[in-house]
Design a protein around this motif. Sequence first.
Motif, PDB file in Angstrom:
ATOM      1  N   UNK A  48       0.815  -1.220   0.000  1.00  0.00           N
ATOM      2  CA  UNK A  48       0.000   0.000   0.000  1.00  0.00           C
ATOM      3  C   UNK A  48       0.845   1.266   0.000  1.00  0.00           C
ATOM      4  N   UNK A  50       2.178   4.867  -1.293  1.00  0.00           N
ATOM      5  CA  UNK A  50       1.340   5.988  -1.740  1.00  0.00           C
ATOM      6  C   UNK A  50       1.178   6.016  -3.262  1.00  0.00           C
ATOM      7  N   UNK A  51      -0.002   6.387  -3.694  1.00  0.00           N
ATOM      8  CA  UNK A  51      -0.264   6.666  -5.117  1.00  0.00           C
ATOM      9  C   UNK A  51      -1.001   7.988  -5.139  1.00  0.00           C
ATOM     10  N   UNK A  52      -0.459   8.955  -5.842  1.00  0.00           N
ATOM     11  CA  UNK A  52      -1.096  10.267  -5.804  1.00  0.00           C
ATOM     12  C   UNK A  52      -0.871  11.046  -7.093  1.00  0.00           C
ATOM     13  N   UNK A  53      -1.819  11.908  -7.396  1.00  0.00           N
ATOM     14  CA  UNK A  53      -1.712  12.772  -8.564  1.00  0.00           C
ATOM     15  C   UNK A  53      -0.692  13.868  -8.305  1.00  0.00           C
ATOM     16  N   UNK A  55      -0.041  17.205  -9.847  1.00  0.00           N
ATOM     17  CA  UNK A  55      -0.616  18.152 -10.801  1.00  0.00           C
ATOM     18  C   UNK A  55       0.461  19.025 -11.439  1.00  0.00           C
ATOM     19  N   UNK A  56       1.403  19.495 -10.631  1.00  0.00           N
ATOM     20  CA  UNK A  56       2.431  20.403 -11.159  1.00  0.00           C
ATOM     21  C   UNK A  56       3.281  19.697 -12.210  1.00  0.00           C
ATOM     22  N   UNK A  69       4.690   5.711  -5.308  1.00  0.00           N
ATOM     23  CA  UNK A  69       5.955   5.981  -4.635  1.00  0.00           C
ATOM     24  C   UNK A  69       6.442   4.768  -3.845  1.00  0.00           C
ATOM     25  N   UNK A  72       9.183   5.140   0.175  1.00  0.00           N
ATOM     26  CA  UNK A  72       8.886   5.476   1.573  1.00  0.00           C
ATOM     27  C   UNK A  72       8.782   4.204   2.409  1.00  0.00           C
ATOM     28  N   UNK A 189      -2.146  -2.748  -6.704  1.00  0.00           N
ATOM     29  CA  UNK A 189      -2.495  -1.533  -5.969  1.00  0.00           C
ATOM     30  C   UNK A 189      -2.833  -0.378  -6.904  1.00  0.00           C
ATOM     31  N   UNK A 192      -6.415  -0.974  -7.924  1.00  0.00           N
ATOM     32  CA  UNK A 192      -7.461  -1.165  -6.919  1.00  0.00           C
ATOM     33  C   UNK A 192      -8.416   0.023  -6.838  1.00  0.00           C
ATOM     34  N   UNK A 193      -7.944   1.231  -7.148  1.00  0.00           N
ATOM     35  CA  UNK A 193      -8.803   2.411  -7.040  1.00  0.00           C
ATOM     36  C   UNK A 193      -9.878   2.437  -8.114  1.00  0.00           C
ATOM     37  N   UNK A 298       7.800  17.934  -7.180  1.00  0.00           N
ATOM     38  CA  UNK A 298       7.186  17.017  -6.208  1.00  0.00           C
ATOM     39  C   UNK A 298       8.049  16.823  -4.980  1.00  0.00           C
ATOM     40  N   UNK A 300      10.765  15.349  -4.609  1.00  0.00           N
ATOM     41  CA  UNK A 300      11.213  13.958  -4.508  1.00  0.00           C
ATOM     42  C   UNK A 300      12.690  13.828  -4.859  1.00  0.00           C
TER      43      UNK A 300
END
Lengths: 345, 345
Positions: A48, A50-53, A55-56, A69, A72, A189, A192-193, A298, A300
């Motif tokens: 699990x 992180x999965x995130x948009x 935008x920038x 990601x 982490x 994963x 799954x969304x 981001x 990162x």
Amino acid sequence: MLPKREDCLMQFFNGMEESSVQAPQPATRLDLRRILQARQCVSREFLNSPAFDCITLGDLLGCEIVIKLETANPIGCFKGRGTEVVMSRLARTQSLKVVVCASAGNLGLALAYSGRRHGVNVTVVASASANATKIDRIRKLGAAVEQVAGDFEAARERAREIADNNNVFLVEDSDNLDTCEGAGTIGLELLEGGERIDAVLLALGGGALATGVGHVFKTLSPATEVVCVQPKGAPAMALSWRARSIVNTEHTDTIADGVAGRFPSPAVLADLLANADHIPVVDEDSIVTGMRMLYRTASLVVEPSAALGVAAILEDPLRYRGKRVAMVICGSNVQSEQFSAWMQE
Amino acid sequence: MLPKREDCLMQFFNGMEESSVQAPQPATRLDLRRILQARQCVSREFLNSPAFDCITLGDLLGCEIVIKLETANPIGCFKGRGTEVVMSRLARTQSLKVVVCASAGNLGLALAYSGRRHGVNVTVVASASANATKIDRIRKLGAAVEQVAGDFEAARERAREIADNNNVFLVEDSDNLDTCEGAGTIGLELLEGGERIDAVLLALGGGALATGVGHVFKTLSPATEVVCVQPKGAPAMALSWRARSIVNTEHTDTIADGVAGRFPSPAVLADLLANADHIPVVDEDSIVTGMRMLYRTASLVVEPSAALGVAAILEDPLRYRGKRVAMVICGSNVQSEQFSAWMQE
């Protein structure tokens, strides 16, 4: 009182058991049911992610970017998923409590970590020129490290020798199916969304990430384009995929140490032929620009292999324009002085 | 076929419903049952953020470090948990579809993000000197931004004026209980694994993070020391906590823009008196050193507020020696040029 995410996961996996594992799968070594089982072997610090948009970054690249990601966690890369599967299955099938691997760093880190968790002695064989940050961290985790002259392929040879001579279990990244199936759980994963993903961008080295995640997408979301990216300076698997047979190369020349192999595995190539839609090779400059963009938009810090996806979009923007693109950020084990230097050039 | 993490979560929250919410709680505005309900309002991109051991950093600091990473989401900070709760409850209780807040950046980002999700118009009032990266990102999310001369307190005054004159819902960070309860869900996740945590280190600004997470620990794990950290250059809440009554300050002087307030809220102070065990103030140099250590050992780019925990350990190492210490990495919204400069000094 169950949180939304868990409801969603439950529905997803229950649904999968009943129907989706019956879906037609590409004929490869990989199997969706085994990947679902592999998921149960992976410890919670790797599951699990992180999965995130972003935008920038998406605005700059002209598409929607979903970042998955995989940094982490205690080892800063995705390979713990695979080594947890290796160790869990090993405990059930073998009495051996000693393993060896060749590694440019991240597999070694992951195996050292999982070895410590499962009480298994680990030896990591690495090239003398391997990333020093990774080697230090492997030792800190309690594994033995042997460094050999030559490149990653020399380390592979030495690891095989240790395995053969000492009755030690050899973990060959990508060739060992557990490493592919562990990586494949990332694909579960991402899906799954239930949101549409037009393309998934994966770093391609030995092929565990590419074939594992690729198989999940080709089975559950065949419309998603599976794009596997190699550096021009280490293109052996890309050349083999195009030739539909093994092409070895003389040497590698790339900052993306995590994907720099010269002798692709025939078994992995066969899987990749079934599961990859497109395998571009990218310039070193694009990799550095990709790292800079991930840093600036981001916040990162990623190792070069993790910027291959951004590099691929930079070199072929029209292919992705307006699409929803997921990219797996596969590792962050980079020397900070080197990273800072790349950010400034 | 349920994955381990979900089994664990289910047991944890089911157990909680039956017993733990009956546990004695410190007498404050906060309530464990409401924090459990808040958890259901938080969208999945903010829930279940990574928590992982950072061995290299722990070795340097002389203790075990658990990092709770609140930056791997679309807005790079923890405040989305709170604004999701604000918006969900607002939808049930008010017909207003317009909100305003004052923000140094992260609350504004979070409110803009949640506003877009829930179809609510958002205005963010910020100081003219607010972090430009954060302001840009707020605009990209579709919120209106008004910048005012003066510091964060001037922005707060202007936001109140807009709310009063225009019948707009005012979200006052930390004063608004939803923001504290949203932040408190981080505490639930830190405890769900069942592992011992000797101390939890929290950035202290307005107090939403400190009181929310502090309340969860004081209720479910009272032996854990709740340590809330402020910069010496913005110590108003720390001074108030020691005096047990409000102390305002004339000005702030810190790189940690996310926690730089001058007028603590009496309601939040009352909560903090019940939920915090220790409130050190730290030097700017320690904050920068903390950021560098997170970068070099964990490849993390964090904003200064997120390094307050490392700074606190650096300034008082004996307090934490050998202990298991969790720190919430609360944000990563920093200008990359500025960050690179800090890393080089």
